[in-house]
Scaffold this motif. Structure first.
Motif, PDB file in Angstrom:
ATOM      1  N   CYS A   1       0.552   4.010  13.178  1.00  0.00           N
ATOM      2  CA  CYS A   1      -0.175   3.584  11.977  1.00  0.00           C
ATOM      3  C   CYS A   1      -1.023   4.721  11.443  1.00  0.00           C
TER       4      CYS A   1
ATOM      5  N   HIS B   1      10.193  -2.724   7.804  1.00  0.00           N
ATOM      6  CA  HIS B   1      10.037  -1.873   6.625  1.00  0.00           C
ATOM      7  C   HIS B   1      10.906  -2.492   5.526  1.00  0.00           C
TER       8      HIS B   1
ATOM      9  N   SER C   1       0.077  -3.261   7.952  1.00  0.00           N
ATOM     10  CA  SER C   1      -0.328  -2.505   6.768  1.00  0.00           C
ATOM     11  C   SER C   1      -1.222  -3.334   5.868  1.00  0.00           C
TER      12      SER C   1
ATOM     13  N   GLN D   1       5.713  -2.276   6.729  1.00  0.00           N
ATOM     14  CA  GLN D   1       4.732  -3.363   6.771  1.00  0.00           C
ATOM     15  C   GLN D   1       4.101  -3.476   8.150  1.00  0.00           C
ATOM     16  N   SER D   2       4.858  -3.133   9.191  1.00  0.00           N
ATOM     17  CA  SER D   2       4.320  -3.198  10.548  1.00  0.00           C
ATOM     18  C   SER D   2       5.158  -2.338  11.479  1.00  0.00           C
TER      19      SER D   2
ATOM     20  N   TYR E   1       5.800   3.540   3.628  1.00  0.00           N
ATOM     21  CA  TYR E   1       5.226   3.003   4.865  1.00  0.00           C
ATOM     22  C   TYR E   1       5.950   1.711   5.243  1.00  0.00           C
TER      23      TYR E   1
ATOM     24  N   SER F   1       3.017   2.197   9.689  1.00  0.00           N
ATOM     25  CA  SER F   1       2.279   1.289   8.817  1.00  0.00           C
ATOM     26  C   SER F   1       1.081   2.052   8.264  1.00  0.00           C
ATOM     27  N   ARG F   2       0.436   1.499   7.213  1.00  0.00           N
ATOM     28  CA  ARG F   2      -0.595   2.306   6.558  1.00  0.00           C
ATOM     29  C   ARG F   2      -1.660   1.451   5.891  1.00  0.00           C
ATOM     30  N   ILE F   3      -2.890   1.924   5.982  1.00  0.00           N
ATOM     31  CA  ILE F   3      -4.006   1.452   5.173  1.00  0.00           C
ATOM     32  C   ILE F   3      -4.358   2.587   4.224  1.00  0.00           C
TER      33      ILE F   3
ATOM     34  N   GLY G   1      -5.949  -5.963   6.134  1.00  0.00           N
ATOM     35  CA  GLY G   1      -5.136  -5.235   7.093  1.00  0.00           C
ATOM     36  C   GLY G   1      -5.687  -5.416   8.491  1.00  0.00           C
TER      37      GLY G   1
ATOM     38  N   ASN H   1       7.171  -2.615   0.040  1.00  0.00           N
ATOM     39  CA  ASN H   1       6.186  -1.542   0.143  1.00  0.00           C
ATOM     40  C   ASN H   1       6.097  -0.779  -1.174  1.00  0.00           C
TER      41      ASN H   1
END
Length: 610
Positions: free
Chosen positions: A333, A393, A425, A410-411, A408, A362-364, A514, A404
């Motif tokens: 992440c 994804h 995410s 989703q998890s 990235y 995943s990403r914030i 998130g 997305n």
């Protein structure tokens, strides 16, 4: 957008086409892959029975039909697909490439996948290569509801193959309307998939409300195969219809329970206007190793532009990865901080070239003017991954949750012997079917529903940390009430929530949810019986006025709040004021609240392995 519909002749591909039309997309062409020498081939991807009827559909819909023989096989059987020579997916690529050469204004691809991750990931792979948007409006739909909707739509789809207990040659040629009660009964008795997602049956469509002409059977023959499998070989003719009128396909409601019941008018706490004039928070890079994880925090650069800063950051990250014998594919992440969300597209253009493998982290992503750098990058890396990489994804448009809007996943899921640990995410309130931003008052509930659906699809059940980002202080009370209502519904504790005020979110959203989640796997190992009592923390670290401890497997997560910087240890530190001690990741924000609405100077999430 103009779209091409991938059709097999079956109900799913044509009912998804119906949804595409209902959503306002324009059908430009049909596309089909067919077997070369026989009716049925050993394909993990495509329905081939009934292939000799496909040519007639271009007359029924009055659009061009493109067909491609299936020359490859199911060479690459991994869940996440990568280009593989002599694989049938390369035939799909060639097919859609031909469509684009003939009709370059086509932008979307209709795909009838319902539950098959295998099918969805392969269509998405090809679409990404060609710059197309997958349209998969049946994705993750409840099968009983979906079959009922297909029946009520008037879709004339009939069984042409049976391959399950309770189904026999007497069912061949029957409509889905006739078969619906039969399938309900078989589902209750033998767990037969109502939509045939387990390969129990296949269908052929003869008419739909949007067909300009219909098909009529003029000759048919039952072909018996091994193991009680049979299919119907038919000859058809195109017939005129009395009328053709597109009726809207039934779309599921935007919100499901319990999110439909969320109160959007709660104003029980007065929220002050935040003064953002405090000094910038300087970020110090750090690398920390704990068990099977490497934490990289606050990578920044002093280069003159956003793009050059991110390029330098990735160069530094590559050196760190090399030092630990890891690659970018091991990153679980990412937290990406921008000073201005206007750089979002510029950053993504560079970012996508660094994470080129399937299932990127995943990403914030948030924008905060409390940091001095234009870009800051932090990440968690998994060492000694157990088995193939796992995660979700999803690039397709659907009714499930947003695709997305950046490179990235989703998890991403860390699978260990005693637990599954998922990074989730950040989710903003995009309407999944259209990818438009929701602005009608249910933003918090919708984005939290997205987070819940990602949690469910990766098969985790408990949250160990959650952060809600808001751009308006007035949303704090709404967020905390929605979280309390939600956790009461799922039976989870609620104290781990951190609510923070930031300057901007992607797409101009006002709220983003998130976090991380886990599910324990029974293995007979009891970590609580360790001889070293310090190995498994029994209480929150000292110095925090409010906090929550979550322990699972060999891991512990502590979420805490304090106004005293001296008690902060290494971990994720969310801060409204500078901190003197080291932390592996710092998130500078304008204001912090706990789930009770109390304001703090610092919040922390500390994850340890014992």
């Amino acid at each position: 957008m103009k779209f091409v519909a991938l059709i097999s002749g079956g109900k799913d591909s044509f009912y998804n086409l119906h949804h595409c039309l209902t959503q306002g997309h324009e059908l430009a062409a049909l596309a089909n892959l067919y077997p070369v020498e026989r009716d049925e081939i050993d394909s993990f991807m495509f329905q081939t029975v009934g292939h000799d009827v496909i040519d007639f559909y271009q007359n029924c819909l009055d659009v061009p039909l493109y067909r491609q023989p299936i020359k490859g096989g199911s060479k690459n059987q991994n869940l996440e697909y990568e280009k593989t020579a002599d694989d049938e997916i390369e035939d799909l690529y060639c097919l859609l490439q031909r469509v684009l050469e003939a009709q370059p204004d086509v932008k979307g691809v209709s795909c009838g996948a319902i539950l098959s991750q295998y099918q969805r990931t392969r269509v998405e792979h090809v679409c990404k290569q060609l710059g197309l948007t997958p349209l998969a409006y049946l994705w993750q739909r409840d099968q009983q509801e979906l079959m009922a909707e297909m029946c009520e739509s008037g879709l004339d789809a009939r069984l042409i193959k049976v391959a399950a207990i309770g189904l026999n040659t007497g069912h061949l040629g029957k409509t889905i309307q006739q078969m619906y009660p039969v399938l309900l009964g078989l589902n209750q008795r033998f767990d037969v998939h109502i939509c045939g997602e387990g390969g129990e049956f296949e269908t052929l469509v003869f008419d739909a409300c949007y067909f300009k002409k219909r098909l009529e059977v003029v000759e048919q023959e039952i072909i018996l195969l091994d193991n009680d499998v049979a299919y119907l070989k038919v000859k058809v003719e195109v017939k005129d219809k009395a009328e053709s009128s597109l009726t809207s396909a039934v779309a599921p409601p935007l919100l499901e329970e319990p999110f439909t019941d969320f109160d959007t008018t709660t104003t029980d706490l007065e929220v002050k206007v935040i003064d953002k004039s405090e000094d910038l928070i300087e970020l110090s890079p750090s690398v920390k190793v704990d068990g099977n994880r490497v934490y990289v925090g606050n990578l920044t650069s002093s280069a003159p532009s956003v793009s050059s800063q991110l390029t330098n950051i990735f160069n530094d990250l590559t050196l760190i990865l090399n030092n630990h014998q890891l690659t970018s594919d091991d990153i679980q992440c990412v937290t990406l901080l921008l000073r201005d969300m206007a750089a979002f597209e510029e950053v993504n253009a560079i970012y996508v070239n660094y994470f080129i493998k399937p299932l990127p982290p995943s990403r914030i992503c948030i924008a905060t003017q409390r940091q001095s750098a234009e870009v800051s990058f932090s990440c968690t890396i998994i060492k000694h991954r157990q088995g193939p990489k796992q995660g979700v994804h999803i690039f397709s448009r659907s009714f499930w949750a947003p695709s997305n809007i950046g490179p990235y996943s989703q998890s991403i899921v860390d699978v260990q012997p005693t637990y599954r640990y998922a990074s989730l995410s950040g989710q903003i309130p995009l309407i999944p079917a259209s990818m438009d931003l929701e602005t009608n008052g249910c933003e918090s509930a919708l984005s939290l529903q997205h987070l819940h659906r990602v949690l469910a699809i990766v098969n985790t059940t408990n949250y160990d940390s959650v952060i809600c980002f808001i751009t308006d202080p007035a949303l704090m009370t709404t967020a905390r009430h929605h979280w309390q209502q939600y956790t009461e519904h799922i039976g989870d504790a609620s104290d781990q929530l951190i609510i923070v005020l930031v300057d901007q979110l992607p797409r101009g959203a006002s709220i983003e949810w998130g976090g991380t989640s886990y599910t324990e796997i029974s293995s007979g190992i009891d970590y609580g019986d360790s001889d070293d009592e310090d190995d498994t923390p029994k209480a929150s670290p000292p110095g925090f006025d409010h906090g929550r401890l979550v322990a699972f497997g060999d891991r512990t997560t502590f979420t805490g709040f304090t106004n005293d910087a001296s008690v902060l240890n290494s971990g994720l530190v969310v801060a409204t004021a500078p901190i003197a001690n080291s932390a592996w990741e710092v998130l500078p924000v304008s204001c912090i609240w706990d789930v009770n609405g109390r304001e703090w100077r610092y919040a922390t999430v500390v994850r340890t392995q014992h």
